[in-house]
Motif scaffolding. Structure first.
Motif, PDB file in Angstrom:
ATOM      1  N   LEU A  65     -15.842  39.382 -18.113  1.00  0.00           N
ATOM      2  CA  LEU A  65     -14.536  39.112 -18.719  1.00  0.00           C
ATOM      3  C   LEU A  65     -13.764  40.401 -18.944  1.00  0.00           C
ATOM      4  O   LEU A  65     -12.561  40.483 -18.650  1.00  0.00           O
ATOM      5  CB  LEU A  65     -14.725  38.359 -20.040  1.00  0.00           C
ATOM      6  N   LEU A  66     -14.427  41.406 -19.484  1.00  0.00           N
ATOM      7  CA  LEU A  66     -13.758  42.680 -19.732  1.00  0.00           C
ATOM      8  C   LEU A  66     -13.258  43.302 -18.424  1.00  0.00           C
ATOM      9  O   LEU A  66     -12.148  43.836 -18.366  1.00  0.00           O
ATOM     10  CB  LEU A  66     -14.707  43.633 -20.446  1.00  0.00           C
ATOM     11  N   ARG A  67     -14.066  43.223 -17.381  1.00  0.00           N
ATOM     12  CA  ARG A  67     -13.629  43.762 -16.090  1.00  0.00           C
ATOM     13  C   ARG A  67     -12.438  42.996 -15.549  1.00  0.00           C
ATOM     14  O   ARG A  67     -11.554  43.579 -14.912  1.00  0.00           O
ATOM     15  CB  ARG A  67     -14.799  43.728 -15.100  1.00  0.00           C
ATOM     16  N   SER A  68     -12.398  41.684 -15.790  1.00  0.00           N
ATOM     17  CA  SER A  68     -11.251  40.902 -15.322  1.00  0.00           C
ATOM     18  C   SER A  68      -9.957  41.326 -15.999  1.00  0.00           C
ATOM     19  O   SER A  68      -8.875  41.103 -15.463  1.00  0.00           O
ATOM     20  CB  SER A  68     -11.496  39.405 -15.566  1.00  0.00           C
TER      21      SER A  68
ATOM     22  N   ARG B 232      -4.160  45.721 -13.048  1.00  0.00           N
ATOM     23  CA  ARG B 232      -4.696  47.047 -12.758  1.00  0.00           C
ATOM     24  C   ARG B 232      -5.620  47.464 -13.898  1.00  0.00           C
ATOM     25  O   ARG B 232      -5.591  46.875 -14.985  1.00  0.00           O
ATOM     26  CB  ARG B 232      -3.565  48.058 -12.597  1.00  0.00           C
ATOM     27  N   PRO B 233      -6.443  48.502 -13.696  1.00  0.00           N
ATOM     28  CA  PRO B 233      -7.285  49.013 -14.784  1.00  0.00           C
ATOM     29  C   PRO B 233      -6.437  49.451 -15.969  1.00  0.00           C
ATOM     30  O   PRO B 233      -5.338  49.998 -15.793  1.00  0.00           O
ATOM     31  CB  PRO B 233      -8.014  50.205 -14.139  1.00  0.00           C
TER      32      PRO B 233
ATOM     33  N   ARG C 172      -8.484  34.250  -9.364  1.00  0.00           N
ATOM     34  CA  ARG C 172      -8.236  35.454 -10.170  1.00  0.00           C
ATOM     35  C   ARG C 172      -7.018  35.286 -11.085  1.00  0.00           C
ATOM     36  O   ARG C 172      -6.526  36.273 -11.650  1.00  0.00           O
ATOM     37  CB  ARG C 172      -8.056  36.672  -9.260  1.00  0.00           C
ATOM     38  N   TYR C 173      -6.551  34.070 -11.241  1.00  0.00           N
ATOM     39  CA  TYR C 173      -5.437  33.810 -12.163  1.00  0.00           C
ATOM     40  C   TYR C 173      -5.857  34.215 -13.578  1.00  0.00           C
ATOM     41  O   TYR C 173      -6.919  33.845 -14.064  1.00  0.00           O
ATOM     42  CB  TYR C 173      -5.072  32.330 -12.130  1.00  0.00           C
ATOM     43  N   GLY C 174      -5.005  34.991 -14.228  1.00  0.00           N
ATOM     44  CA  GLY C 174      -5.303  35.483 -15.570  1.00  0.00           C
ATOM     45  C   GLY C 174      -5.923  36.862 -15.591  1.00  0.00           C
ATOM     46  O   GLY C 174      -6.124  37.434 -16.666  1.00  0.00           O
TER      47      GLY C 174
ATOM     48  N   LEU D 280      -8.640  34.203 -21.500  1.00  0.00           N
ATOM     49  CA  LEU D 280      -9.441  35.250 -20.869  1.00  0.00           C
ATOM     50  C   LEU D 280      -9.334  36.561 -21.651  1.00  0.00           C
ATOM     51  O   LEU D 280     -10.352  37.231 -21.881  1.00  0.00           O
ATOM     52  CB  LEU D 280      -8.986  35.478 -19.429  1.00  0.00           C
ATOM     53  N   ALA D 281      -8.129  36.923 -22.040  1.00  0.00           N
ATOM     54  CA  ALA D 281      -7.946  38.180 -22.776  1.00  0.00           C
ATOM     55  C   ALA D 281      -8.660  38.135 -24.118  1.00  0.00           C
ATOM     56  O   ALA D 281      -9.323  39.103 -24.518  1.00  0.00           O
ATOM     57  CB  ALA D 281      -6.450  38.456 -22.968  1.00  0.00           C
ATOM     58  N   ALA D 282      -8.547  37.009 -24.840  1.00  0.00           N
ATOM     59  CA  ALA D 282      -9.200  36.892 -26.144  1.00  0.00           C
ATOM     60  C   ALA D 282     -10.712  36.878 -26.000  1.00  0.00           C
ATOM     61  O   ALA D 282     -11.436  37.511 -26.781  1.00  0.00           O
ATOM     62  CB  ALA D 282      -8.724  35.625 -26.855  1.00  0.00           C
TER      63      ALA D 282
END
Length: 351
Positions: free
Chosen positions: A143-146, A117-118, A111-113, A280-282
């Motif tokens: 990805l969005l949920r991560s 929290r929501p 779960r790195y990256g 991940l964010a991008a």
């Protein structure tokens, strides 16, 4: 200091400047740090001063000048250089930074990256009756949920065979709800071999690895176990990383994050691992799982030469350097496993 910790340090510098009355702004919830661009220097750069300039009523350069002393005083930061209109170029204590990055990855595991929290985002993804669109939408939802978003996926004309072969699922079948959804429409896989014949892992990779505007290749090149196959390289690097842990246990030593060699191989690998949260964010923001797939290939390609150096050779006894390399190898395994999981692809420990 990891990129996540550095982002928090930048926000703390803003907060201290606000508390001291040097800036009059609302402290943002996020500070982006990334490798320096052209003309930059150091390990990371932040454009936070450009972001705050207008609400602060000051020039970006002046905001950067206010923030610099707070950043220089932070543990783990050796220097901050201002470039361009107000970019903060940050140099880190390399040994502490490398060990901290590896320690953070091992703590977070696959779960790195991920977001802590929501974040309050609610996203509706909708795709047409097309296998590739459904696979891309589902991976984009992961990805969005991560990254803390609440996501719902709908598809038109969903077929049960897609679940049974490629393991794809959606939250609802039929027409999109009344609110405007985000449409996911990559170039279809029409006119090429049926990806269902590749099986779950290779089939998903064939549809996700190309950019959305590129037509995917769905031939059996995704099944061959050789260097020319990017999916094989990613899964092989993961298996080699897992094997390093097993072999180290046989030799009687375990991982311990610490300074690694300054050779280009290790530094390129550390840079790729450090970039994982940004990727991940991008990938989530742009609904582009292909960005993650290509990043995993880059991590694997940087890792494979390094993994040959992890274990002692001949009569060499395990040392602190070997324990640090093993920790880095385990970090590689965690990143590759986590990334493949977000793409819906298995990461076997043996290959």
């Amino acid at each position: 200091m990891t990129p996540v910790e550095l982002s928090r340090t930048v926000l703390h510098a803003v907060r201290r400047a606000v508390d001291a009355g040097e800036l009059s702004v609302a402290v943002p919830t996020r500070a982006v740090v990334a490798p320096p661009g052209p003309g930059g220097c150091g390990d990371y750069a932040s454009s936070i001063a450009l972001q705050l300039a207008r609400p602060a009523g000051q020039t970006p350069l002046r905001v950067a000048e206010v923030l610099r002393p707070y950043l220089v005083a932070a543990d783990g930061i050796t220097d901050v250089v201002l470039t361009g209109p107000g970019f903060l170029n940050i140099s880190l204590d390399r040994d502490a930074s490398d060990a901290g990055l590896v320690r953070e990855i091992l703590r977070s595991g696959d779960r790195y990256g991920y977001a802590d929290r929501p974040d309050g985002r609610v996203v509706q993804l909708h795709c047409p009756h097309d296998l590739r669109a459904v696979v891309v939408a589902e991976a984009s939802a992961r990805l969005l949920r991560s990254q803390g978003a609440l996501v719902r996926v709908t598809a038109e004309g969903f077929e049960d065979v897609w679940t049974s072969v490629l393991g794809v699922t959606v939250d609802a079948v039929g027409h999109a709800p009344a609110e405007l959804p985000v449409n996911v429409r990559p170039v279809p896989a029409h006119g090429v071999a049926d990806p269902l014949f590749l099986g779950r892992d290779a089939g998903r990779w064939a549809l996700l690895h190309p950019a959305a505007h590129d037509r995917p290749r769905t031939g059996d090149e995704h099944l061959v176990q050789r260097e020319s196959n990017p999916l094989f390289r990613v899964r092989y690097a993961h298996a080699r990383a897992r094997a390093a842990t097993r072999n180290a246990a046989d030799l009687g030593f375990t991982a311990e994050p610490g300074p690694v060699d300054e050779a280009g191989t290790e530094q390129a690998l550390l840079a790729a691992l450090a970039d994982h949260p940004r990727v991940l964010a991008a990938a989530a923001d742009h609904r582009a799982p292909d960005r993650l797939a290509r990043h995993l290939v880059a991590v694997a390609d940087a890792a494979l030469p390094f993994l040959l150096t992890v274990l002692p050779r001949g009569g060499e006894k395990p040392s602190a350097a070997h324990r640090a390399r093993l920790a880095l190898a385990e970090a590689v395994g965690a990143v590759l496993a986590g990334g493949l999981a977000l793409l819906g692809i298995d990461a076997p420990d043996h290959l």
